[in-house]
Scaffold this active site. Sequence first.
Site, PDB file in Angstrom:
ATOM      1  N   TYR A   1      -4.666   4.214   7.444  1.00 29.86           N
ATOM      2  CA  TYR A   1      -3.802   3.747   6.354  1.00 29.86           C
ATOM      3  C   TYR A   1      -3.929   2.239   6.125  1.00 29.86           C
ATOM      4  O   TYR A   1      -2.999   1.614   5.609  1.00 29.86           O
ATOM      5  CB  TYR A   1      -2.352   4.121   6.644  1.00 29.86           C
ATOM      6  CG  TYR A   1      -2.018   5.572   6.337  1.00 29.86           C
ATOM      7  CD1 TYR A   1      -2.003   6.057   5.024  1.00 29.86           C
ATOM      8  CD2 TYR A   1      -1.686   6.468   7.347  1.00 29.86           C
ATOM      9  CE1 TYR A   1      -1.686   7.371   4.734  1.00 29.86           C
ATOM     10  CE2 TYR A   1      -1.362   7.810   7.069  1.00 29.86           C
ATOM     11  CZ  TYR A   1      -1.366   8.240   5.753  1.00 29.86           C
ATOM     12  OH  TYR A   1      -1.050   9.541   5.458  1.00 29.86           O
TER      13      TYR A   1
ATOM     14  N   LYS B   1       1.109  16.859   7.850  1.00 31.06           N
ATOM     15  CA  LYS B   1       1.698  15.756   8.610  1.00 31.06           C
ATOM     16  C   LYS B   1       2.598  16.275   9.740  1.00 31.06           C
ATOM     17  O   LYS B   1       2.937  17.467   9.780  1.00 31.06           O
ATOM     18  CB  LYS B   1       2.455  14.834   7.656  1.00 31.06           C
ATOM     19  CG  LYS B   1       1.520  14.150   6.630  1.00 31.06           C
ATOM     20  CD  LYS B   1       2.262  13.147   5.755  1.00 31.06           C
ATOM     21  CE  LYS B   1       1.314  12.461   4.773  1.00 31.06           C
ATOM     22  NZ  LYS B   1       1.991  11.421   3.965  1.00 31.06           N
TER      23      LYS B   1
ATOM     24  N   HIS C   1      -0.874  15.042   3.313  1.00 37.67           N
ATOM     25  CA  HIS C   1      -1.672  13.958   2.732  1.00 37.67           C
ATOM     26  C   HIS C   1      -2.740  14.583   1.859  1.00 37.67           C
ATOM     27  O   HIS C   1      -3.279  15.632   2.208  1.00 37.67           O
ATOM     28  CB  HIS C   1      -2.354  13.144   3.846  1.00 37.67           C
ATOM     29  CG  HIS C   1      -3.460  12.269   3.339  1.00 37.67           C
ATOM     30  ND1 HIS C   1      -3.224  11.045   2.773  1.00 37.67           N
ATOM     31  CD2 HIS C   1      -4.803  12.462   3.274  1.00 37.67           C
ATOM     32  CE1 HIS C   1      -4.387  10.510   2.393  1.00 37.67           C
ATOM     33  NE2 HIS C   1      -5.360  11.355   2.689  1.00 37.67           N
TER      34      HIS C   1
ATOM     35  N   GLU D   1     -12.305   9.601   4.626  1.00 36.07           N
ATOM     36  CA  GLU D   1     -11.247  10.199   5.450  1.00 36.07           C
ATOM     37  C   GLU D   1     -11.741  11.436   6.200  1.00 36.07           C
ATOM     38  O   GLU D   1     -11.370  11.665   7.360  1.00 36.07           O
ATOM     39  CB  GLU D   1     -10.045  10.538   4.562  1.00 36.07           C
ATOM     40  CG  GLU D   1      -9.359   9.284   4.031  1.00 36.07           C
ATOM     41  CD  GLU D   1      -8.343   9.541   2.929  1.00 36.07           C
ATOM     42  OE1 GLU D   1      -7.764   8.565   2.433  1.00 36.07           O
ATOM     43  OE2 GLU D   1      -8.118  10.719   2.562  1.00 36.07           O
TER      44      GLU D   1
ATOM     45  N   ASN E   1       6.661  13.586   4.070  1.00 40.27           N
ATOM     46  CA  ASN E   1       6.342  14.330   2.849  1.00 40.27           C
ATOM     47  C   ASN E   1       5.274  15.402   3.029  1.00 40.27           C
ATOM     48  O   ASN E   1       4.519  15.704   2.114  1.00 40.27           O
ATOM     49  CB  ASN E   1       6.043  13.377   1.688  1.00 40.27           C
ATOM     50  CG  ASN E   1       4.840  12.506   1.934  1.00 40.27           C
ATOM     51  OD1 ASN E   1       4.235  12.579   3.000  1.00 40.27           O
ATOM     52  ND2 ASN E   1       4.475  11.700   0.962  1.00 40.27           N
TER      53      ASN E   1
HETATM   54  P1  ATP Z   1      -0.763  10.363   0.931  1.00 41.53           P
HETATM   55  O1  ATP Z   1      -1.731   9.201   0.918  1.00 41.53           O
HETATM   56  O2  ATP Z   1      -0.118  10.562   2.272  1.00 41.53           O
HETATM   57  O3  ATP Z   1      -1.367  11.603   0.371  1.00 41.53           O
HETATM   58  P2  ATP Z   1       0.345   9.451  -1.510  1.00 41.53           P
HETATM   59  O4  ATP Z   1      -1.073   9.186  -1.902  1.00 41.53           O
HETATM   60  O5  ATP Z   1       1.127  10.375  -2.390  1.00 41.53           O
HETATM   61  O6  ATP Z   1       0.435  10.017  -0.050  1.00 41.53           O
HETATM   62  P3  ATP Z   1       0.574   6.656  -0.936  1.00 41.53           P
HETATM   63  O7  ATP Z   1       1.015   5.678  -1.948  1.00 41.53           O
HETATM   64  O8  ATP Z   1      -0.863   6.745  -0.585  1.00 41.53           O
HETATM   65  O9  ATP Z   1       1.129   8.093  -1.383  1.00 41.53           O
HETATM   66  O10 ATP Z   1       1.429   6.390   0.390  1.00 41.53           O
HETATM   67  C1  ATP Z   1       1.002   6.914   1.638  1.00 41.53           C
HETATM   68  C2  ATP Z   1       2.195   7.454   2.376  1.00 41.53           C
HETATM   69  O11 ATP Z   1       3.060   6.372   2.710  1.00 41.53           O
HETATM   70  C3  ATP Z   1       3.064   8.411   1.562  1.00 41.53           C
HETATM   71  O12 ATP Z   1       2.621   9.732   1.642  1.00 41.53           O
HETATM   72  C4  ATP Z   1       4.413   8.244   2.206  1.00 41.53           C
HETATM   73  O13 ATP Z   1       4.535   9.087   3.349  1.00 41.53           O
HETATM   74  C5  ATP Z   1       4.409   6.807   2.643  1.00 41.53           C
HETATM   75  N1  ATP Z   1       5.115   6.000   1.652  1.00 41.53           N
HETATM   76  C6  ATP Z   1       4.664   5.593   0.446  1.00 41.53           C
HETATM   77  N2  ATP Z   1       5.581   4.866  -0.198  1.00 41.53           N
HETATM   78  C7  ATP Z   1       6.650   4.806   0.623  1.00 41.53           C
HETATM   79  C8  ATP Z   1       7.929   4.200   0.542  1.00 41.53           C
HETATM   80  N3  ATP Z   1       8.306   3.488  -0.545  1.00 41.53           N
HETATM   81  N4  ATP Z   1       8.786   4.377   1.578  1.00 41.53           N
HETATM   82  C9  ATP Z   1       8.425   5.083   2.670  1.00 41.53           C
HETATM   83  N5  ATP Z   1       7.227   5.681   2.814  1.00 41.53           N
HETATM   84  C10 ATP Z   1       6.355   5.543   1.813  1.00 41.53           C
HETATM   85 MG    MG Z   2      -2.413   8.094  -0.695  1.00 37.94          MG
END
Ligand code: ATP
Ligand code: MG
Length: 139
Positions: free
Chosen positions: A51, A11, A117, A128, A114
């Site tokens: 997303y 990211k 992804h 994706e 974070n």
């Molecule tokens: P990714 O899809 O990026 O691998 P993930 O699968 O661990 O992450 P998801 O639930 O898919 O988590 O959420 C996608 C992204 O949205 C997260 O990586 C994070 O950056 C952001 N995100 C998720 N929850 C929150 C939240 N409560 N507050 C802020 N950002 C969030």
């Molecule tokens: Mg995810």
Amino acid sequence: MATNRTFTMLKPDSVEKGYIGAILEKINAAGFRIAAIKMTQMTDADARAFYAVHSARPFFGELVEFMTSGPIVAAILEKENAVEDFRVLIGATNPADAAEGTIRKLYASSMGENAVHGSDSDENAAIEGAFHFSGREIF
Ligand code: ATP
Ligand code: MG
């Protein structure tokens, strides 16, 4: 059926902080083969589409703004059990909850920023990967 492929993005925070090399090293050391890789920057429309599953969530605007804020590194990774094993390697979404030694524990600073992804299913890995790469960019 398992495809043995997953999709990742380093990211904008990882690219900005100079962590591309360190994170790719962790990925290689964990036994993933890089099948496709590029640096690119998502447009607003790209991030909204990528997303879309999160479009109703309160953090959607913040997520789109962050993911378009700078370049990312997109990659398709290959390994037996790739989707599940990569999720273990990256750790929990919130770095505060991520296990020791995981990429998010080492390189992420917050729930939003974070570091990486990782696809959450074989189906989404294929969608994706195809979002970012054409057939002749995948090896
Ligand atoms: P990714 O899809 O990026 O691998 P993930 O699968 O661990 O992450 P998801 O639930 O898919 O988590 O959420 C996608 C992204 O949205 C997260 O990586 C994070 O950056 C952001 N995100 C998720 N929850 C929150 C939240 N409560 N507050 C802020 N950002 C969030
Ligand atoms: Mg995810």
